[in-house]
Design a protein around this motif. Structure first.
Motif, PDB file in Angstrom:
ATOM      1  N   LEU A   1     -16.028   2.294  17.105  1.00  0.00           N
ATOM      2  CA  LEU A   1     -14.699   2.888  17.186  1.00  0.00           C
ATOM      3  C   LEU A   1     -14.772   4.370  16.794  1.00  0.00           C
ATOM      4  O   LEU A   1     -14.806   4.723  15.611  1.00  0.00           O
ATOM      5  N   LYS A   2     -14.768   5.234  17.793  1.00  0.00           N
ATOM      6  CA  LYS A   2     -14.925   6.669  17.526  1.00  0.00           C
ATOM      7  C   LYS A   2     -13.796   7.212  16.660  1.00  0.00           C
ATOM      8  O   LYS A   2     -14.016   8.092  15.820  1.00  0.00           O
ATOM      9  N   GLU A   3     -12.590   6.710  16.870  1.00  0.00           N
ATOM     10  CA  GLU A   3     -11.439   7.234  16.115  1.00  0.00           C
ATOM     11  C   GLU A   3     -11.575   6.999  14.608  1.00  0.00           C
ATOM     12  O   GLU A   3     -10.881   7.649  13.816  1.00  0.00           O
ATOM     13  N   ALA A   4     -12.404   6.048  14.214  1.00  0.00           N
ATOM     14  CA  ALA A   4     -12.543   5.743  12.787  1.00  0.00           C
ATOM     15  C   ALA A   4     -13.633   6.572  12.129  1.00  0.00           C
ATOM     16  O   ALA A   4     -13.698   6.666  10.909  1.00  0.00           O
TER      17      ALA A   4
ATOM     18  N   TYR B   1     -15.490   9.558  10.634  1.00  0.00           N
ATOM     19  CA  TYR B   1     -14.985  10.791  10.041  1.00  0.00           C
ATOM     20  C   TYR B   1     -16.047  11.475   9.179  1.00  0.00           C
ATOM     21  O   TYR B   1     -16.718  10.840   8.364  1.00  0.00           O
TER      22      TYR B   1
ATOM     23  N   ASN C   1     -15.197  15.612  -0.357  1.00  0.00           N
ATOM     24  CA  ASN C   1     -16.042  14.497  -0.759  1.00  0.00           C
ATOM     25  C   ASN C   1     -17.103  14.144   0.273  1.00  0.00           C
ATOM     26  O   ASN C   1     -17.924  13.277   0.035  1.00  0.00           O
TER      27      ASN C   1
ATOM     28  N   ARG D   1     -17.942   8.255   7.206  1.00  0.00           N
ATOM     29  CA  ARG D   1     -17.046   7.099   7.213  1.00  0.00           C
ATOM     30  C   ARG D   1     -17.086   6.463   8.599  1.00  0.00           C
ATOM     31  O   ARG D   1     -17.065   7.171   9.606  1.00  0.00           O
TER      32      ARG D   1
ATOM     33  N   LYS E   1     -15.732   2.662  10.912  1.00  0.00           N
ATOM     34  CA  LYS E   1     -14.878   1.477  10.837  1.00  0.00           C
ATOM     35  C   LYS E   1     -15.641   0.355  10.132  1.00  0.00           C
ATOM     36  O   LYS E   1     -16.840   0.179  10.338  1.00  0.00           O
TER      37      LYS E   1
ATOM     38  N   TYR F   1     -10.438  -0.574   5.299  1.00  0.00           N
ATOM     39  CA  TYR F   1     -10.640  -0.313   6.733  1.00  0.00           C
ATOM     40  C   TYR F   1     -11.995   0.297   7.092  1.00  0.00           C
ATOM     41  O   TYR F   1     -12.341   0.342   8.262  1.00  0.00           O
ATOM     42  N   PHE F   2     -12.711   0.796   6.089  1.00  0.00           N
ATOM     43  CA  PHE F   2     -13.874   1.631   6.407  1.00  0.00           C
ATOM     44  C   PHE F   2     -15.133   1.247   5.624  1.00  0.00           C
ATOM     45  O   PHE F   2     -15.052   0.719   4.520  1.00  0.00           O
TER      46      PHE F   2
ATOM     47  N   MET G   1     -13.459   9.049  -2.452  1.00  0.00           N
ATOM     48  CA  MET G   1     -12.512  10.159  -2.234  1.00  0.00           C
ATOM     49  C   MET G   1     -12.996  11.438  -2.883  1.00  0.00           C
ATOM     50  O   MET G   1     -12.481  12.523  -2.610  1.00  0.00           O
TER      51      MET G   1
END
Ligand SMILES: [Ca+2]
Ligand SMILES: [Ca+2]
Lengths: 574, 574
Positions: free
Chosen positions: B2-5, B7, B13, B28, B30, B67-68, B407
């Protein structure tokens, strides 16, 4: 809705003070995934017996890139404090996104769920000098612009333009040459000059500084430079100099001292010397720019070096009234130094401009405590890929520029230094395989875009040239050899930009349509709207858009559903 | 995948200098989406005739939240410069992620695709004082800790603990009381005291400063305070004071002057006065903390105010040798002030600790130029929700803490100020409905976690109390009324933490298992590993894990597949 795609973090380009009263907030969602986003917000301390008092405002979708949509709101919290969250709707689905995660309904029992902009302190606002956003820059490589005084020509100088530029030839360009030709710049419509280095150095490009406090004698003396700044100012032109603070030149006295006295040099902590004796082969055993032995990296953590460089920074502003500094290899110098540099420069001239040379993501330098702008190479690359090289289509260009515009705060975008080429790259006309129509479209793009554009000397009269040193030819002053049609094109765009600041940085930028090689975008304020239509392809193209009522053609061809190859139209409504 | 996830952005951080030679990079993805991530990296200038020279290293998955997944690598670039990208694999799919986007194969014709950490400049490294990561704090509310000198008791003081604490009652606690009871702290194993405000003020909590340069007479005089710091230092205890620089108290002389002289006051620019005459009802017409008329916000942009507050900041360090400042409402004061504050404090004592009170995402204050740490309320909330309130299970706790730990940079996590309660919250035992076993588990969690823990006075002997003012009871000094079992529990954990720094900040933290109310996590270095097992439920629980070979039980019950309700086990291998 795809939760993994939803992104916001309070800071950077997502939450920032636009000015002393207004915050900008952005949210990222998966492309095409969300119908609407409502901004839920309130003062963190505004509680009544009914609980926390909040308001709701609809956010605007400001752009779409390859994977994401971006939503935006500008907000002026009455007490300068803000807690906020996002309510996203897609069909019948509702999702509330907060700092603590996702909820089905907005929780109001505590403000701690919410993102926080704790207080809008004026002093922390990113603030480039106000004159910058209306400035059009012109980059001069002094050795090659004009020779106004043959008496200062370096030994072995060649007759003007008698040879192709080489790494080590000289043609005698100088300050007097710039003074003599100031009318050319005024006529074009330029309001700022960015000079590549002018300090004492050995090479023709002068990036190898020998003395940061002296003018290179081949350009003239300090009096001539003072005169040059005066002439510029009288003609409404700002002056920006190039500072190479990451590294010195090989012949910088402190480095020469280190070479001579090695471990016993009083300057040994001015550089990053890893061992003694210093050696230059096979790789230097001291830190340099790249692996270039003749460019020893300066130790900007050393208070003596700081003091010296900050003295330099102040000196040219204080004594010569320059208006800005362009900082070479700015990304490799410590942030701590740049913070002190900013304080020093702004203490002498509060509206001086500080521009960093950074080719990659520059967010870390653009929080208001370091630079006013960086060189916008992502714009350069996308524009050249779209129009000159035709390796990306209009949709990809629009997506790339949307991504870049949403990577930074709006006040940063307004001061960005946009360029199509420089002394470091192939000339733009050469990139276009000398297709002048393509080049005209590139200038159209740059001169109707957010940011402050910079024209590389000679591009405006159709000069060509490959990579360095090819791009550093002597300026063509023979009008018969100048492309005056190109000059007039750029001149008319500059005049348009000057008269309609909506085309500069007063207006929003929105992509309306991007289809194969045609692109339509809007620049608009509440009072005024301008549509720019262009066809970067060779053949006539039909556009699936209609110009709304009330717009009239102010430049370029008249649009009636299609655009001829390499043509453009500008329409305006007030 | 999932490319959108996916980051990464170079900064915050995700990319930071851990120390003068090491960079930390995170990615990060998915949750559960990716099999492996390879880090592609090289020096940006390291080109040979074969092209750009890069290396490949496998990244480690360091955690998973809701989620990650997070991937990590520590890297020491030989020339302190780094360009990098990520190659992600899932089944037969490969994806290369760079600053310019996604590719099927890593492009090597240019470094410009890649993320950039341009240069690791030592001066920019986030660096909390080295002593902090081994410190265990103890928070003292001076009015309520011990009355060692009745001669300084304020008028109307009540006999010790003769009444419940109220907003406006006094019991006469003072510095001499702390000196008298220093043995209690030494015995417990404390190595730092955080004092809530001690400066001249009207209230019992002293957050309403009247004079930042004077000790409140009810606590003693400057000599007694000097003596107190000396006694602390002799006992290996650091001293941190509380500074309220966001706002002054109502009786602060400059504000009194403004009330009296209004527009003519020489102090009118010390505050944010929106109009004259100043009014306090219905809401103050000047900026305040919250809407509290008696707490006028200080104008920290005013150079006079800066000078005054920086003088205060230096004075208590210089004259009294204090070791740190805790900054009240730190998030509402401008960043620019905090940068100068840091420079001022560190110039007097380079290893002073600067702790900001921030309840929300604090990344913007933790880049090394402002604070060394913030108060870790996300830990407080998650720990209380999991163990005390039982509103989240172990899996959610582990995910929330994974999110928080990812974070921030690791060097930030090591200095984080972890707490279970304070003068602002219900006491932890009261949160636990006085279930002492739960409280023991909460201390186990905090004292084996990353960060520096802080014990609120009296918690260690089982004191109870609701929200302010309930949590500010007089310290119980009658040993018969102290819960000595609790004291010994905390004492033994502190002793363990002291002897095995892997449990403090030398070790990594990894969640091994989280199932309903049972949690297992590991603290480890290359040499040592400790497993902590706990059951936060009432009933015996079977755990689906086995302790690997070579581990031995060093504290808590012995584990044989199940854990009794509210019990824990600690196992260690060297
Ligand atoms: Ca000359
Ligand atoms: Ca007393």
């Amino acid at each position: 809705m795809l939760k993994e795609a939803i992104y916001h973090r309070a800071g950077n380009n997502y939450a920032y003070a636009y000015n002393e009263t207004t915050l900008h907030i952005r949210l990222r969602t998966k492309k095409g995934d969300v119908d609407s986003v409502t901004f839920i917000h309130g003062d963190p301390y505004d509680w009544t017996k009914d609980g926390w008092q909040t308001s709701r405002s609809l956010m605007t979708r400001t752009g779409t890139d390859e994977y994401f949509d971006y939503y935006f709101i500008a907000i002026s919290p009455p007490f300068r404090r803000l807690r906020y969250g996002f309510e996203l709707k897609s069909g019948t689905e509702t999702l509330v996104y907060t700092e603590k995660g996702f909820y089905k309904e907005a929780p109001f029992d505590d403000t701690a769920y919410y993102f926080c902009f704790p207080f809008l302190n004026g002093i922390d606002v990113f603030r480039a000098p106000s004159w910058v956003k209306d400035t059009v820059w012109y980059q001069i490589f002094p050795e090659r612009f004009a020779n106004g005084d043959t008496s200062n020509d370096p030994e072995g100088s060649l007759p003007w333009a008698s040879e192709e530029p080489k790494f080590n030839n000289f043609f005698g360009g100088d300050f007097q040459g710039v003074i003599d030709h100031i009318d050319h710049l005024v006529k074009l419509g330029v309001t700022g000059i960015y000079f590549t280095p002018i300090f004492k150095a050995k090479s023709n490009h002068k990036y190898d500084t020998i003395d940061y406090l002296e003018i290179d004698p081949q350009f003239g003396d300090k009096e001539t430079f003072k005169q040059l700044v005066k002439v510029c100012h009288e003609n409404g032109i700002k002056v920006m100099l190039d500072a190479v603070f990451n590294h010195s030149g090989y012949y910088f006295e402190p480095f020469q001292d280190v070479l001579k006295n090695q471990e016993n040099s009083t300057y040994k902590n001015w550089f990053h010397l890893r061992e003694f004796p210093i050696q230059t082969e096979p790789r230097p055993n001291y830190d340099t720019f790249a692996f270039e032995k003749s460019m020893p990296k300066l130790n900007t953590e050393n208070p003596e070096v700081r003091e010296y460089l900050l003295k330099v920074a102040r000196y040219w502003v204080e004594e010569f009234d320059i208006d800005g500094w362009r900082l070479d290899v700015a990304n490799e110098v410590d942030h701590s130094f740049w913070r002190e540099f900013r304080t020093a420069v702004k203490s002498v001239k509060p509206d001086a401009y500080i521009l960093g040379e950074i080719w990659h993501d520059s967010m870390n330098w653009l929080h208001g405590d370091q630079f006013d702008a960086v060189m916008n190479y992502p714009f350069t690359n996308a524009a050249l890929d779209f129009v000159a090289k035709e390796t990306i289509d209009a949709r990809v260009f629009a997506e790339k520029m949307t991504a870049v515009l949403h990577m930074y705060p709006e006040n940063v975008n307004e001061a960005a230094f946009n360029l199509l080429g420089s002394h470091d790259t192939k000339r733009v006309l050469t990139f276009c395989d000398e297709n002048k129509n393509k080049m005209k479209l590139l200038f159209l793009l740059m001169l109707t875009f957010k940011g402050t554009p910079c024209i590389y000397y000679g591009d405006e009269i159709g000069m060509t040239g490959g990579n360095d040193p090819g791009c550093r030819k002597c300026m063509e002053w023979d009008e018969k050899k100048q492309d005056l049609d190109l000059f007039e094109h750029i001149q008319s765009l500059l005049s348009l930009r000057q008269n309609h600041k909506v085309l500069a940085n007063d207006g929003e930028l929105k992509f309306i349509n991007a289809d194969e090689q045609t692109l339509v975008y809007e620049r608009s304020t509440d009072e005024e709207s301008v549509w720019i239509l262009l066809n970067a392809g060779q053949r006539t193209a039909d556009l699936s858009i209609e110009i709304p009522e009330g717009y009239s053609n102010i430049l370029g061809t008249s649009f009636s559903g299609s655009l001829p190859g390499y043509s453009f139209s500008i329409y305006r409504k007030k």
